[in-house]
Design an enzyme around this catalytic site. Structure first.
Site, PDB file in Angstrom:
ATOM      1  N   GLY A 231      35.167  46.407  54.250  1.00 18.86           N
ATOM      2  CA  GLY A 231      35.723  45.757  53.061  1.00 18.86           C
ATOM      3  C   GLY A 231      35.991  46.785  51.988  1.00 18.86           C
TER       4      GLY A 231
ATOM      5  N   GLU B  96      44.187  31.279  33.515  1.00 20.63           N
ATOM      6  CA  GLU B  96      45.132  32.387  33.346  1.00 20.63           C
ATOM      7  C   GLU B  96      46.500  32.038  33.926  1.00 20.63           C
ATOM      8  OE1 GLU B  96      41.745  35.902  33.330  1.00 20.63           O
ATOM      9  OE2 GLU B  96      42.946  35.641  35.123  1.00 20.63           O
TER      10      GLU B  96
END
Ligand SMILES: Cc1cc2nc3c(=O)[nH]c(=O)nc-3n(C[C@H](O)[C@H](O)[C@H](O)COP(=O)(O)OP(=O)(O)OC[C@H]3O[C@@H](n4cnc5c(N)ncnc54)[C@H](O)[C@@H]3O)c2cc1C
Length: 424
Positions: A19, A174
């Site tokens: 990751g 947002e």
């Protein structure tokens, strides 16, 4: 890197970090001087800066602005990079298997694969809504949005455009705020034939308030700011089903929704590779105080993926950075023959933006900011944490361009055409 260090690494224990997000990269950096051979495995060749994905989705940034090449990030930390998807894990033999067939042995493993959108079994949500979790998601959303606007601008389809954002957390706020500003500020110049009153943005949240981790005054400020931008904010409203072209609420009412964006939750998906690992709330991998996976001596988990039962850290960038750093540091301690230490999260505060010159900041000492000062702080911090000077510069230019020239038709970055039938 010097020849000496290269040789030293080649002889050292093997550490695999899976990751390449905030946690994985921080772990790799923390392992830089451990003497280990460190391999970073990531399914993409880039690391994604998720906090600005909503700007890509609303055509303010390009998808390249929020991505940083991982061979460069790994190389700087003295690690090697392997593009690949973790498919299977054998903790007995200490081998990770990548989907393309490659096997990598490890002495220590750090899992930092993050999470993805969770739909909580809501009918049709996975099939008929768009997510905002990956760079690809943000590009898909932008292309469909611009395609929908262009079709309406040319009078080629029904002039009504209803966009529903599901989830009143930071991502939902947002996105809804910026979509509303796109409509209010950019539309008259960029798509002059569109009737703005026919373009509606709705934000639906199941809880009675937006931005739950924030104080009441900041939540209310956020709601007021969205209302000022003419976002239809629906609180305490559960969605029963997402349908093609509409959302069905729990009370039985149906709202038209040409595009539904799911920002209501995240979870760690079940996969072959995590089948043998203990999974807690939201499918997250259970770790002990030092971030070692419960029942494992040599496997750590960090970031959004991990959960420490007694004190779960919020699924945000700061905890992921600190946990990644800690996990890498603990592996380095074990290699040096020292015992591990417990992880302790240092809360540096939280922030979210609603739109131009509007944001909320909540600091641990009780300090709260909102409005322009908070927005400037939000912008500065995002530029600092964005990886790569080129990205920082381009993002600063693109966002400045957006906010300075929106009303004259600037600041809308062109998308790709959506194949017929794929858009709305
Ligand atoms: C739209 C959005 C906005 C956000 N805004 C904010 C914000 O403003 N502030 C904030 O603090 N936080 C924000 N967050 C949360 C923050 O981005 C995450 O908490 C953080 O990215 C978690 O870091 P991580 O390293 O644990 O996981 P991630 O950053 O998700 O990284 C995980 C990596 O693992 C890779 N991966 C996954 N599965 C595999 C596999 N099987 N094999 C190989 N690689 C794999 C993925 O491709 C990814 O690169 C936002 C998140 C989103 C989605």
């Amino acid at each position: 890197m010097s020849a000496k260090r290269r040789r030293q690494h080649a002889d050292g224990p093997s550490v695999v970090v899976v990751g390449g997000g905030f946690a994985g990269l921080s772990a790799v950096q923390a392992l830089g001087r451990s003497g280990a051979t460190v391999t970073l495995v990531e399914q993409n060749i880039y690391s994604t800066f998720q906090p600005l994905l909503y700007q890509v989705a609303t055509a303010g940034l390009t998808s390249a602005d929020v991505a940083y090449p991982l061979w460069a990030a790994a190389g700087k930390a003295g690690a090697r990079f392997r593009k690949g998807e973790l498919a299977r894990l054998d903790t007995e033999q200490r081998v990770v298997y990548l989907a393309a067939g490659e096997q990598i042995s490890y002495d220590y493993l750090i899992l930092a694969t993050g999470v993805s959108a969770a739909f909580f079994g809501v009918a049709g949500a996975a099939e008929h809504s768009l997510s905002l979790y990956t760079r690809r998601d943000s590009v898909t959303l932008r292309n469909q949005l611009l395609d929908a606007l262009e079709l309406r601008n040319e009078g080629l389809t029904d002039p009504e455009l209803d966009i529903t954002v599901v989830g009143g957390g930071a991502t939902g706020v947002e996105l809804a705020g910026t979509l509303a500003e796109l409509r209010n500020i950019a539309l008259p110049a960029a798509f002059p034939q569109i009737d703005r009153s026919a373009f509606r943005v709705r934000l639906i949240e199941m809880a009675p308030a937006l931005l739950l981790p924030y104080r009441d005054s900041l939540r209310e400020y956020t709601r007021q700011q969205l209302l000022r931008r003419s976002v239809d904010v629906m609180l305490g409203t559960a969605i029963k089903e997402v349908r093609p072209g509409s959302v069905l609420l729990a009370d039985g009412t149906e709202h038209r929704s040409d595009m539904t964006v799911w920002a209501a939750g995240i979870g760690a998906p079940a996969a072959d590779w995590n089948a043998g690992l203990p999974r807690g709330k939201g499918g997250r991998i259970e770790v002990g105080p030092d971030l070692r996976v419960v029942g494992q001596d040599r496997v750590f988990a960090a970031g959004d993926l991990s959960i420490n039962g007694s004190e779960p850290a919020p699924q945000l960038a700061q905890p992921a950075i600190q946990q990644g750093r800690h996990a890498g540091g603990q592996v380095a301690r074990l290699i040096a023959g020292r015992p591990t230490e417990p992880f302790c999260y240092h809360d540096k505060g939280i922030m979210a933006t609603i739109g131009r010159r509007s944001a909320v900041v909540q600091l641990p000492a009780g300090l709260r900011l909102r409005g322009t000062m908070a927005w400037v702080g939000w912008l500065g911090l995002h530029l600092i944490y964005l990886l790569g000077n080129r990205n920082r510069l381009v993002t600063l230019v693109n966002l400045s361009w957006r906010y300075l020239t929106w009303s004259r038709g600037g600041g809308v970055i062109i998308g790709d055409d959506v194949p017929p039938g794929a858009g709305h």
